[in-house]
Each structure stands twice: as structure tokens, then as C-alpha cells.
Design an enzyme around this catalytic site. Structure first.
Site, short mmCIF file in Angstrom:
data_model
loop_
_atom_site.label_atom_id
_atom_site.label_comp_id
_atom_site.label_asym_id
_atom_site.label_seq_id
_atom_site.Cartn_x
_atom_site.Cartn_y
_atom_site.Cartn_z
N ASP A 82 14.46 -5.85 18.36
CA ASP A 82 14.22 -6.37 17.01
C ASP A 82 14.31 -5.33 15.91
O ASP A 82 14.29 -5.67 14.73
CB ASP A 82 12.82 -7.02 16.96
CG ASP A 82 12.78 -8.25 17.85
OD1 ASP A 82 11.96 -8.27 18.79
OD2 ASP A 82 13.59 -9.14 17.64
N HIS A 97 6.54 -11.30 19.36
CA HIS A 97 7.70 -11.68 20.20
C HIS A 97 8.92 -11.84 19.29
O HIS A 97 9.31 -10.87 18.63
CB HIS A 97 7.33 -12.97 20.96
CG HIS A 97 8.28 -13.39 22.02
ND1 HIS A 97 9.25 -12.58 22.57
CD2 HIS A 97 8.39 -14.58 22.67
CE1 HIS A 97 9.91 -13.25 23.50
NE2 HIS A 97 9.43 -14.48 23.58
N HIS A 156 7.21 -2.28 23.84
CA HIS A 156 7.67 -3.39 24.67
C HIS A 156 6.82 -3.45 25.93
O HIS A 156 6.42 -2.42 26.46
CB HIS A 156 9.15 -3.21 25.06
CG HIS A 156 9.80 -4.46 25.53
ND1 HIS A 156 9.68 -4.92 26.82
CD2 HIS A 156 10.53 -5.37 24.86
CE1 HIS A 156 10.35 -6.06 26.93
NE2 HIS A 156 10.87 -6.36 25.76
C1 SDX Z 1 10.38 -9.06 22.05
O1 SDX Z 1 8.99 -9.64 26.73
C2 SDX Z 1 10.17 -9.53 26.25
O2 SDX Z 1 11.14 -9.27 26.96
C3 SDX Z 1 10.29 -9.76 24.77
C4 SDX Z 1 11.66 -9.54 24.15
C5 SDX Z 1 12.65 -10.57 24.64
O3 SDX Z 1 13.87 -10.29 24.57
O4 SDX Z 1 12.23 -11.68 25.01
O5 SDX Z 1 12.14 -8.26 24.48
C6 SDX Z 1 11.61 -9.68 22.63
O6 SDX Z 1 9.41 -9.73 21.89
C7 SDX Z 1 10.39 -7.59 21.74
C8 SDX Z 1 9.02 -7.09 21.21
C9 SDX Z 1 8.94 -7.42 19.74
N1 SDX Z 1 7.58 -7.14 19.21
C10 SDX Z 1 7.35 -6.10 18.39
O7 SDX Z 1 8.19 -5.26 18.05
C11 SDX Z 1 5.92 -6.07 17.84
C12 SDX Z 1 5.38 -4.63 17.91
N2 SDX Z 1 5.16 -4.32 19.33
C13 SDX Z 1 3.85 -4.56 19.89
O8 SDX Z 1 3.13 -5.59 19.32
C14 SDX Z 1 3.81 -4.41 21.41
O9 SDX Z 1 4.50 -3.29 21.71
C15 SDX Z 1 4.30 -5.55 22.26
C16 SDX Z 1 3.65 -6.84 21.91
C17 SDX Z 1 5.77 -5.69 22.12
C18 SDX Z 1 3.95 -5.19 23.72
O10 SDX Z 1 2.58 -5.26 23.84
P1 SDX Z 1 1.83 -4.85 25.21
O11 SDX Z 1 2.79 -4.68 26.32
O12 SDX Z 1 0.70 -5.81 25.40
O13 SDX Z 1 1.34 -3.43 24.91
P2 SDX Z 1 0.08 -3.10 24.02
O14 SDX Z 1 0.09 -3.97 22.80
O15 SDX Z 1 -1.13 -3.08 24.88
O16 SDX Z 1 0.43 -1.61 23.56
C19 SDX Z 1 0.16 -0.53 24.41
C20 SDX Z 1 -0.42 0.54 23.49
C21 SDX Z 1 -1.59 0.04 22.67
O17 SDX Z 1 -2.42 1.18 22.42
P3 SDX Z 1 -3.74 1.37 23.41
O18 SDX Z 1 -4.55 0.08 23.28
O19 SDX Z 1 -3.18 1.57 24.81
O20 SDX Z 1 -4.42 2.58 22.83
O21 SDX Z 1 0.60 0.92 22.53
C22 SDX Z 1 0.17 0.59 21.20
C23 SDX Z 1 -0.99 -0.38 21.33
O22 SDX Z 1 -1.90 -0.22 20.27
N3 SDX Z 1 1.30 -0.02 20.54
C24 SDX Z 1 1.71 0.26 19.30
C25 SDX Z 1 2.86 -0.52 19.10
N4 SDX Z 1 3.11 -1.25 20.20
C26 SDX Z 1 2.13 -0.94 21.09
N5 SDX Z 1 1.22 1.08 18.34
C27 SDX Z 1 1.91 1.11 17.16
N6 SDX Z 1 3.03 0.40 16.90
C28 SDX Z 1 3.53 -0.43 17.85
N7 SDX Z 1 4.63 -1.13 17.60
#
Ligand code: SDX
Length: 430
Positions: A366, A267, A308
Site C-alpha cells: 500500500d 488492511h 505486515h
Molecule cells: C495489507 O495480510 C495481508 O496479506 C494483507 C495485505 C494483502 O495483500 O491482503 O498484504 C494487504 O493489509 C497490507 C498492510 C496494510 N496496513 C498498513 O500499512 C497499516 C500499518 N501497518 C500496521 O497497522 C501493521 O503493521 C499491520 C496491521 C499491517 C500488521 O499488524 P500486526 O501483524 O498485528 O503487527 P503489530 O500491529 O502487532 O505490530 C508489531 C509491532 C507493534 O509494536 P509492539 O506492540 O510489538 O511494540 O510493530 C509496530 C506495532 O506498534 N508497528 C508499527 C507499524 N506497524 C506495526 N509501528 C509504526 N508504524 C507502523 N506502520
């Protein structure tokens, strides 16, 4: 407001059809009200709340597929271009853009709440100098409850208003204090002749021996960073603030809970994690290796600042942040910053890679913010503190929206998969 007339969904389970009301908002997906399912013997099941609307809200709307972000109906791109952070704070809190006098009064009110109680300084003294500033912010923000017994009646709109003003005004002061404490430098008082972002940078970088001349470009970039973080619908930290608020906890405790939730690298901690990731990658020649790691299911490495829960398109804030990044680095004569170059190359490779395209993974807010903050001279561990400072008006506006209307304590249920009832076995019989 929600259109709660007429539409219904039919759910057929175990040969029984249950009719569930369907509501429409101003824009966005309809919702199915499943509240009556418990009385029919069922719970819904939605770990991570991927498909769950937790509330009605009038504040922020996100269309993840289109990459749209509206605050009280105004697009983030227009607010970033024409508005400023305190004007957006007013809009989030009050629902309309202020006219001239309203804006002047609000800015003046915030200015006159920027100092913190002198005894709050003692809370800082209890931390080790190498404490993470987010640990300090969790502690001192919660501690504010101990200083404002005169305004903790959450049912009193005047108390809610003064608390909103105090939090928006004091967060930059507390943030700068957490930075100065880590440096071992004296705290710098806020100044009423400086605007909000300028004042924050002054408290961060001035010392009793030297003033700090804030560049207007850097001050504008800092104001825009706060603006881009101001609110974002029912994200994890905002949902935490609402959950804490639903128990009747005081607003300072609720915001402290939001700060704790924001700290996680998935996050608000992602901006710090982006810079740590780029440092780990080290050189552009390693990018392909790390993109491969990010795609490997067995490798925990992820490209931080990418992906996201809601945006399956470019995060509109990331576009503005990228433009701001170029403005700041240009102002600082660091346009060819190697870290920015590596970030741009990583973004380009990821955006062209099938894995990221298929999973609709784009840069989020971010990805670029940390590069700007580092260029301004703010240390990595302060990045999430900046995010928390920017997000404060959103948290408090969402809390106020819930508390000022009818609400219930948040209490989700579960799917129990543990042991069925069994009798106790005395120690000697085990
Ligand atoms: C913020 O919610 C908000 O609005 C948050 C925010 C705000 O203003 O409040 O926008 C701020 O938190 C932005 C996000 C910051 N976090 C990151 O940048 C961390 C990296 N991102 C991930 O950890 C992930 O994308 C999340 C946590 C942001 C979202 O996670 P989800 O929606 O639970 O999606 P997921 O983790 O299930 O990902 C879907 C797929 C997965 O692969 P499969 O299991 O479907 O095979 O995409 C892959 C994940 O492995 N994946 C990534 C990835 N993000 C998701 N693979 C590589 N690199 C990444 N960054």
C-alpha cells in the site's frame, strides 16, 4: 499436496501427553493438527490467528522472512514483468497458465460479462452523492445475488465458474460507476474493443461529451496494480470470504463480506490512509516528528503502508509498485512530485531507524500504490475500491477452492473470562 504421513508432536499438559499429527506442505512451516484437543478438554488460543493455519491451499505461498510471493508457484516479480492481470486471474482460478486459445477465450468471456443489469443502476440512486465508494461497493456487490438466481447453486461447478467470470468482469464496471455517481456524471458503458485496465480507465474518465485517450503506460500501470493485488493467501478479507462461504452463503454475499473487511485502514484501507498520512505530514521537515510519533507507544499514529503480519522483509509487491510509480510519474512529467519525494524520504528514514529495523517493519503493497493512483487522477477514496477490484480473483479462487472440496463451517471457540454462573436479581432487590 500436504504430506500427512508419520510425523507427530507430543503435548504434555496436566501430566498427560497428547500426540498431535504434524503435516508438511510443498514449502513453508509444518503444521500441527490440533483438531483432537477439544476431545481432550482443551482449546488452542491464538488471538489474531498469528500462528494458525486455517486451511490447506494450492493457490498462493508467501515466505515473509524472504519476501517471497508465489501464485500457483510463479514468483510475483516474473508475473508482473511478463504476465497480465487477466492471465493471472486465469492462473489463480485454474492452477495453470493458459495456452494461447485458452487465454483468448477467457479474455473474450470476461469482456462479454462487463455490463451490469440495467436495474442495478437504481441501487446507486439510493446513496447520497457523498457516500464513500466502498459503502456503495459493499451494497451493490451483495445486491448482485438478486440478479443471478440462475447461478447460485454453490455445488454446481458451472455456476461457480460463471459467477467467477461475472465478478471479475463486473467489478471494474461497478467501481467506475461508484466514482461517476459521486461526481454526478452519467455512467459510462464498458467497451469490448478495449482491454481490461484500459476499459476501466475509460469508464472512469470518459464522458458522453469526450472520449478518454488512455496512455499505454498508464494502462499497463493500472493492469499491474490490479495484478499486484490479485491474491495474498489467508489475509483478513480472504479469511472473511472463506468464513462467509463456509456457511453456504452465495458467492456475491461472500465477496461483499470480503469488501467490507478490506475497507479497514489496517488492511486494504491503508492505501487511502497513506495519502491522508502524507497530507497530514505536509512537508519533509515534519517527517522526523511523525516518525517519533509512530515509535511512541502512547501515540496511535502509525506509518501507514509500513509493516505486515507476514512480511518481515520488503513486500515484493512494494518493490514492483515503486518501480511502476517512477514509470507513471515519468510518463506524466511529474518525477519530482513532492508527495513522492516525501514518501521516499519517509521510507529512507524509517528503513534506517532502529525501531523499524528491530520490528522488521518494511513498506508493504500500500505504500506506493496510492501515489500512482493519485498521479493517474484517481481520488483517494477510490483507492480501496481499486484494491477490492484487483483482489476479486483471489477471493473467488480461494472461495471456489474451499467449496469444491470437503469443508466445515468455520466456528472458532474462546477463552471465557466473564462471570461464573449467578442467579437473576429482581429489579426491586438491586
Ligand atoms: C495489507 O495480510 C495481508 O496479506 C494483507 C495485505 C494483502 O495483500 O491482503 O498484504 C494487504 O493489509 C497490507 C498492510 C496494510 N496496513 C498498513 O500499512 C497499516 C500499518 N501497518 C500496521 O497497522 C501493521 O503493521 C499491520 C496491521 C499491517 C500488521 O499488524 P500486526 O501483524 O498485528 O503487527 P503489530 O500491529 O502487532 O505490530 C508489531 C509491532 C507493534 O509494536 P509492539 O506492540 O510489538 O511494540 O510493530 C509496530 C506495532 O506498534 N508497528 C508499527 C507499524 N506497524 C506495526 N509501528 C509504526 N508504524 C507502523 N506502520
Amino acid at each position: 499436496m500436504a504430506d500427512k504421513g508419520g510425523k507427530a508432536a507430543q503435548l504434555t499438559v496436566d501430566g498427560k501427553t497428547i500426540e498431535l499429527p504434524v503435516y508438511s506442505g510443498t514449502v513453508g512451516p509444518d503444521v500441527i493438527d490440533v483438531g483432537k484437543l477439544t476431545s481432550e478438554g482443551y482449546f488452542t488460543y491464538d488471538p489474531g490467528f498469528v500462528s494458525t493455519a486455517s486451511c490447506d491451499s494450492l493457490i498462493t505461498y508467501i515466505d515473509g522472512d524472504e519476501g517471497v510471493l508465489l501464485h500457483r508457484g510463479y514468483p510475483i516479480e516474473q508475473l508482473a514483468e511478463h504476465s497480465d492481470y487477466l492471465e493471472l486471474c486465469y492462473l489463480l482460478l485454474n492452477g495453470e497458465l493458459p495456452v494461447k486459445d485458452e487465454k483468448a477465450k477467457f479474455v473474450d468471456t470476461i469482456k462479454h460479462h462487463t455490463m451490469v443489469h440495467e436495474q442495478l443502476v437504481h441501487f446507486f440512486r439510493g446513496f447520497r452523492r457523498d457516500a464513500h465508494p466502498m459503502a456503495i461497493m459493499c451494497g451493490v456487490t451483495g445486491a448482485l445475488s438478486a440478479f443471478y438466481h440462475d447461478s447460485l447453486d454453490i455445488n454446481n461447478p458451472d455456476h461457480r465458474r460463471i459467477t467467477a467470470h461475472r465478478l471479475i468482469a463486473k467489478m471494474p464496471t461497478l467501481a467506475a460507476m461508484s466514482y461517476k455517481y459521486a461526481l454526478g456524471q452519467p455512467f459510462i458503458f464498458p467497451r469490448n474493443d478495449l482491454e481490461y485496465a484500459e476499459n476501466f480507465l475509460h469508464m472512469m474518465f470518459a464522458t458522453p461529451c469526450d472520449d478518454y485517450k488512455v496512455s499505454p503506460v498508464i494502462a499497463k500501470a493500472m493492469d499491474r496494480i490490479f495484478l499486484l493485488h490479485a491474491d495474498h493467501e489467508q489475509n483478513a478479507s480472504t479469511s472473511t470470504v472463506r468464513m462467509a462461504g463456509s456457511t453456504g452463503a452465495n458467492p456475491f454475499a461472500c465477496i461483499a463480506a470480503g469488501i467490507a473487511a478490506l475497507w479497514g485502514p489496517a488492511h486494504g484501507g491503508a492505501n487511502e490512509a497513506v495519502l491522508n498520512m502524507l497530507a497530514e505530514i505536509g512537508d519533509e521537515k515534519n517527517i522526523d516528528k511523525y516518525v517519533k510519533k509512530a515509535k511512541d507507544k502512547d501515540d496511535p499514529f502509525r506509518i501507514m503502508g509500513f509493516g505486515h503480519r507476514v512480511y518481515k522483509n520488503y513486500d515484493p509487491r512494494a518493490k514492483v509498485m515503486q518501480q511502476t510509480c517512477h514509470e507513471v510519474l515519468n510518463e506524466l512529467g511529474a518525477e519530482d512530485d513532492p508527495i513522492l519525494r516525501m514518501a521516499q524520504r519517509l521510507e529512507k528514514i524509517a528503513l534506517e531507524d532502529d525501531y523499524f529495523v528491530e520490528k522488521k517493519l518494511y513498506p508493504n503493497v500500500d505504500f506506493y500504490s496510492g501515489i500512482i493512483l493519485k498521479a493517474i487522477g484517481i481520488p483517494t477514496e477510490m483507492f480501496t475500491v481499486i484494491f477490492a477490484t484487483g483482489r476479486t480473483p483471489g477471493w473467488i479462487a480461494q472461495w471456489n477452492e474451499m467449496i469444491s472440496g470437503p469443508y466445515k463451517i468455520g466456528r472458532p471457540r474462546q477463552l471465557y473470562v466473564g462471570e461464573a454462573r449467578r442467579d437473576y436479581v429482581p429489579l426491586k432487590a438491586r
